[in-house]
Design an enzyme around this catalytic site. Sequence first.
Site, short mmCIF file in Angstrom:
data_model
loop_
_atom_site.label_atom_id
_atom_site.label_comp_id
_atom_site.label_asym_id
_atom_site.label_seq_id
_atom_site.Cartn_x
_atom_site.Cartn_y
_atom_site.Cartn_z
N ARG A 100 -2.83 33.06 -18.80
CA ARG A 100 -3.30 34.15 -17.95
C ARG A 100 -2.34 35.34 -18.05
O ARG A 100 -1.13 35.19 -17.81
CB ARG A 100 -3.39 33.67 -16.50
CG ARG A 100 -3.61 34.75 -15.46
CD ARG A 100 -4.96 35.38 -15.56
NE ARG A 100 -5.25 36.19 -14.37
CZ ARG A 100 -6.22 37.09 -14.30
NH1 ARG A 100 -6.99 37.30 -15.35
NH2 ARG A 100 -6.41 37.78 -13.19
N GLU A 107 0.82 -1.21 0.00
CA GLU A 107 0.00 0.00 0.00
C GLU A 107 0.86 1.26 0.00
O GLU A 107 0.57 2.22 -0.73
CB GLU A 107 -0.93 -0.01 1.22
CG GLU A 107 -1.90 1.17 1.24
CD GLU A 107 -2.93 1.03 2.33
OE1 GLU A 107 -3.79 0.12 2.23
OE2 GLU A 107 -2.89 1.81 3.31
N GLN A 133 9.12 35.70 -12.74
CA GLN A 133 10.01 34.76 -12.07
C GLN A 133 9.36 34.10 -10.86
O GLN A 133 9.55 32.91 -10.61
CB GLN A 133 11.30 35.48 -11.64
CG GLN A 133 12.36 34.53 -11.11
CD GLN A 133 13.65 35.25 -10.75
OE1 GLN A 133 13.73 35.88 -9.71
NE2 GLN A 133 14.63 35.18 -11.63
#
Length: 398
Positions: free
Chosen positions: A278, A252, A289
Site C-alpha cells: 500500500r 483449556e 515509522q
Amino acid sequence: MNFELDPDVEEMRTMTVAFARRELDGRHQAAGGHEGAGVPFDADEFRRRWLLAGKQGVVGGVVPVEYGGSGLDAVAASAVMEALGYGSSDTGFAFSVAAHLFASLMPVVEFGTEEQKRRLLPALCSGERIAAHAITEPEAGSDALNLRTRAESRGDHYVLHGSKCFTTNAPVADVFVVQAATEPGRGFFGLTAFVVEADTPGLTVGPPYAKVGLRGSPTADVHFDGCVVPSANVLGARGAGASVFSSSMKWERTCLFAAYLGAMRRVLESTVAYAGEREQFGAPIGSFQAVSHRLVDMTLRLESARLLLYKAAWGLARGSEDEVGPALAKLAVSEAAVQLGLDAIQVRGALGVLEGEAETLLRDALPARIFSGTNEIQKNNIARALGLSGNRRRAGRR
C-alpha cells in the site's frame, strides 16, 4: 532450553495447516446467523468438516492411542491447535474442537472409569460424535462453585434439574459433560460431574446464539427437566466435580489459546504484506515509522504470548500442578489477540472496518477475554498464588 518442536510435531503441524486451508476455510462460519445476515447454522456442514477433522486425528489428539486418540502431549496438542488457527480463518471451528477435546474428552481420560473410556472415547476421537461441557449458568459464571443445577440421588440413578448457558457445541453435541450440585452449600466438594447422552429424556437444547465472534462455533443453552442419569455415568466420584473442572481448565487455558497464536500470525503476515504494498505519498506505508513501529509491537505481543503459552504447555506435559502458568498464558494470548486485531484494522485504514480477516480476528478475540475464566479472575488467581489474597491482607492488619 530447546525452543524447537520435535521433527514429528513439526511435520504434524505442516500437515494440519494444509488440511485446515483445504477443508476448514472461513466460508462456513455461520452459526445462528453470522457471516452474511440471516444465514442459518448448517449442522450438516459442520458435521461434514468435523468428520474430516476426526480422520485427520485432530478431534482426539490428546486422548491415549488405546482409546482411539493420537496420544499427543500438551506441547504437540498446542502445535496442532496453532496450525488450525493459522491454516483456517474459521477460528470458531478450532474453538469448538478445543472445547470438545480439552474441556470434555480430557475429563473422561483423567477421571473416567475404564468402561467409560472404552465406551465413549473411540467415537468421540474419530469424529463420529461431538462432546460439550455444560457448566456455566446465568447466575454462576465466574462463581463456578455456586451452581443451581441440582442432581438428586435416587438409588442407582440421579435426576438432574436446571439450566446451563453459553455451552459450546451444544447444538451439535451427542454427549455432554455436566456439572451439577449434589450437595448444595459444600462449595468445592458439593459438585459432581456426569456424562449425559444428548438423547436422554428431559435434556433439551435451545437455538444457537448469534455471537459477536467465533461464529463458526455453535453455542446454546441446555436445559435439564427431570433428566435421569445412571449412577454409572458419574465422572470421577460424587463430590469430585470441581476437581474435574479444574483439571480441564488447565488444558483449556493452555492448549485452546494456541489457536489464537496461529490466527494472529496469519493476520500479522498479511498486515506486513499489505503495509509493503500500500502506497501513500509516493512510498509504501510500511516505510513510515508510525506504521512500522506498530507492526513491531504486533510482533512483540505475538512472540511474547507464544513463549508463555508453550512454557505452560511444557509444564502441563510434564505433569506440573502449576496453575499460574496457564493463567498467565491465557491472559497474554487473549489480550495480545485483541490488540493485534485492533492494530491490523488500523494499518488497513478504511479497508480494516470492512469484512475481512482483520475485523474477524478482532471479533473472534473479544470472547477470549471472557471464556475459560475471565481475565479478571485469572489475575485474582495469580495474585492469590503470589500471597496477595484478601484474607491474608486482613490477617496482617490484626
